[in-house]
Design an enzyme around this catalytic site. Structure first.
Site, mmCIF file in Angstrom:
data_model
loop_
_atom_site.group_PDB
_atom_site.id
_atom_site.type_symbol
_atom_site.label_atom_id
_atom_site.label_comp_id
_atom_site.label_asym_id
_atom_site.label_seq_id
_atom_site.Cartn_x
_atom_site.Cartn_y
_atom_site.Cartn_z
ATOM 1 N N LYS A 6 38.532 -19.429 -5.403
ATOM 2 C CA LYS A 6 38.283 -19.348 -4.160
ATOM 3 C C LYS A 6 37.228 -18.116 -3.662
ATOM 4 C CE LYS A 6 40.790 -15.634 -3.125
ATOM 5 N NZ LYS A 6 40.183 -14.234 -2.593
ATOM 6 N N ASP B 28 47.779 -15.449 -2.878
ATOM 7 C CA ASP B 28 46.824 -16.534 -2.804
ATOM 8 C C ASP B 28 47.111 -17.696 -3.451
ATOM 9 O OD1 ASP B 28 44.777 -14.533 -2.033
ATOM 10 O OD2 ASP B 28 44.009 -14.021 -3.808
HETATM 11 O O1 C5P Z 1 50.275 -10.890 -3.908
HETATM 12 P P1 C5P Z 1 49.290 -10.577 -4.765
HETATM 13 O O2 C5P Z 1 50.172 -10.064 -6.091
HETATM 14 O O3 C5P Z 1 48.453 -11.206 -5.506
HETATM 15 O O4 C5P Z 1 48.872 -9.100 -4.447
HETATM 16 C C1 C5P Z 1 48.369 -8.250 -5.323
HETATM 17 C C2 C5P Z 1 48.269 -6.964 -4.666
HETATM 18 O O5 C5P Z 1 47.225 -6.960 -3.350
HETATM 19 C C3 C5P Z 1 49.579 -6.500 -3.910
HETATM 20 O O6 C5P Z 1 50.360 -5.738 -4.818
HETATM 21 C C4 C5P Z 1 49.184 -5.525 -2.886
HETATM 22 O O7 C5P Z 1 48.855 -4.249 -3.050
HETATM 23 C C5 C5P Z 1 47.907 -6.088 -2.353
HETATM 24 N N1 C5P Z 1 47.922 -7.022 -1.226
HETATM 25 C C6 C5P Z 1 48.146 -6.470 -0.041
HETATM 26 N N2 C5P Z 1 48.251 -7.206 1.277
HETATM 27 C C7 C5P Z 1 48.086 -8.468 1.027
HETATM 28 C C8 C5P Z 1 47.906 -9.170 -0.242
HETATM 29 C C9 C5P Z 1 47.948 -8.300 -1.349
HETATM 30 O O8 C5P Z 1 48.317 -5.373 0.250
HETATM 31 N N3 C5P Z 1 47.892 -9.183 2.104
#
Ligand code: C5P
Length: 334
Positions: free
Chosen positions: A13, A165
């Site tokens: 994406k 995501d």
């Molecule tokens: O959810 P995911 O593991 O893909 O996110 C990776 C990192 O990105 C999280 O650990 C966080 O530090 C940051 N993040 C965030 N706020 C979001 C999505 C991701 O701070 N809405």
């Protein structure tokens, strides 16, 4: 002996809009984003194996951005963990457990065909997880270990804990799910309906030689906002004007320029601070370029261009200059 094999694919994406708020107590950031799938897919194949449990392997899709990084010595597939740290593995375990089974009930091999860069801001790992959820769901059903496959809402509930995501890429693996507003941490989705004659945007994706860590990009945004280096958090709302411009079909060139004007990514400035070389691509001059922007937390840059031939030409020119580039469309044709 018949070897059972099931397969699923999920796209990468870009974010056509990404407004980020101040961090919550759990460290996550509230946001308002417009996810748009791209015509580049991760494929996961689930098949019977000899070994007990779940094993993993990985192949690079020829000529993909990942292949270009690999040939330049900038991506080593041996560095991708083929164990319980892999998001596809964790997705498979989540699916198996949700169906009342355990990993040791299975002899399952998962093979990933990788085209979407690792740590590129394009949801590459999330697409592996999404495709693994779908391939394993179908595998368990065909293996007669379950009585039915899961519905979309059940799949989305399994996807959310795997990463912010993952729900979108699960949704985008289905027809007409390729454009969605994401709220909350990105997991609360509202699908944007596409008119039948919607013309996808032609973009060139340019991968960097090294990835960026998503948490680091978010931290840089927080620190920079506190220090006054970046604009404070604004309204968390995807503008209706952008959605309108994207889905109107009458005046292609005017539409493109309107879309270009309304693109936004709060993570772009911090990504450029952490990877200053992105500036060269973002400010590149070429008459077919409408707008260039960082995809998600970067460092992949998406360049919106006027049409498909212009995208092919620009991608080829960038490759001749030693960049990793592919021409594609967003949202992906389903
Ligand atoms: O959810 P995911 O593991 O893909 O996110 C990776 C990192 O990105 C999280 O650990 C966080 O530090 C940051 N993040 C965030 N706020 C979001 C999505 C991701 O701070 N809405």
């Amino acid at each position: 002996m018949h070897v059972l094999e099931t397969q699923a694919k999920a796209p990468g994406k870009v974010n056509l809009y990404l407004a980020v708020g101040n961090p919550r107590e759990d460290g996550y950031h509230p946001l308002a984003t417009l996810f748009s799938s791209v015509n580049i897919y991760e494929t996961v194949t689930a098949r019977d194996a000899q070994e007990l449990g779940i094993t993993l392997s990985l192949n690079i899709v020829p000529d993909s951005l990942v292949d270009q990084q690999h040939r330049a010595g900038e991506f080593d597939p041996a560095e991708v963990p083929l164990n319980e740290k892999n998001l596809a593995y964790r997705a498979a375990v989540a699916m198996v457990q949700a169906r009342g089974l355990t990993v040791n009930d299975l002899n399952l091999h998962l093979h990933i065909d990788k085209a979407v860069p690792v740590a590129g801001g394009m949801a590459g790992g999330s697409a592996d997880a999404a495709a693994a959820l779908l391939a394993v769901d179908q595998y368990l059903y065909e293996k007669r270990l379950t009585e039915r496959t899961l519905g979309l809402e059940e799949l989305l509930a399994l996807a959310a804990p795997l990463g912010a995501d993952v729900p979108f890429v699960v949704r985008a693996a289905f027809p007409l799910g390729g454009l969605a507003v994401g709220e909350g941490t990105g997991t609360e989705l509202s699908i944007v309906e596409l008119p039948e004659d919607m013309i996808p945007l032609d973009i060139v994706l340019v991968a960097a030689s090294e990835g960026l860590s998503t948490p680091q990009v978010f931290s840089e945004l927080d620190e920079g906002r506190t220090a006054g280096r970046y604009a404070e958090a604004g309204e968390l709302q995807v503008p209706s004007g952008l959605l309108h411009a994207l889905t109107q079909t009458e005046t292609p060139i005017a539409r493109l320029h309107e879309v270009g004007r309304q693109l936004r990514n709060d993570l772009q400035a911090p990504a450029v601070t952490l990877a200053p070389e992105l500036e060269t691509i973002l400010t590149m001059d070429n008459e077919s370029i409408v707008e260039a922007f960082v995809s998600g937390s970067g460092p992949t840059v998406a360049i919106l261009v006027e049409d498909a031939p212009a995208a092919d030409e620009l991608a080829a020119a960038l490759r001749r200059r030693g960049r990793h580039a592919v021409a594609t469309q967003t949202p992906a044709a389903s």
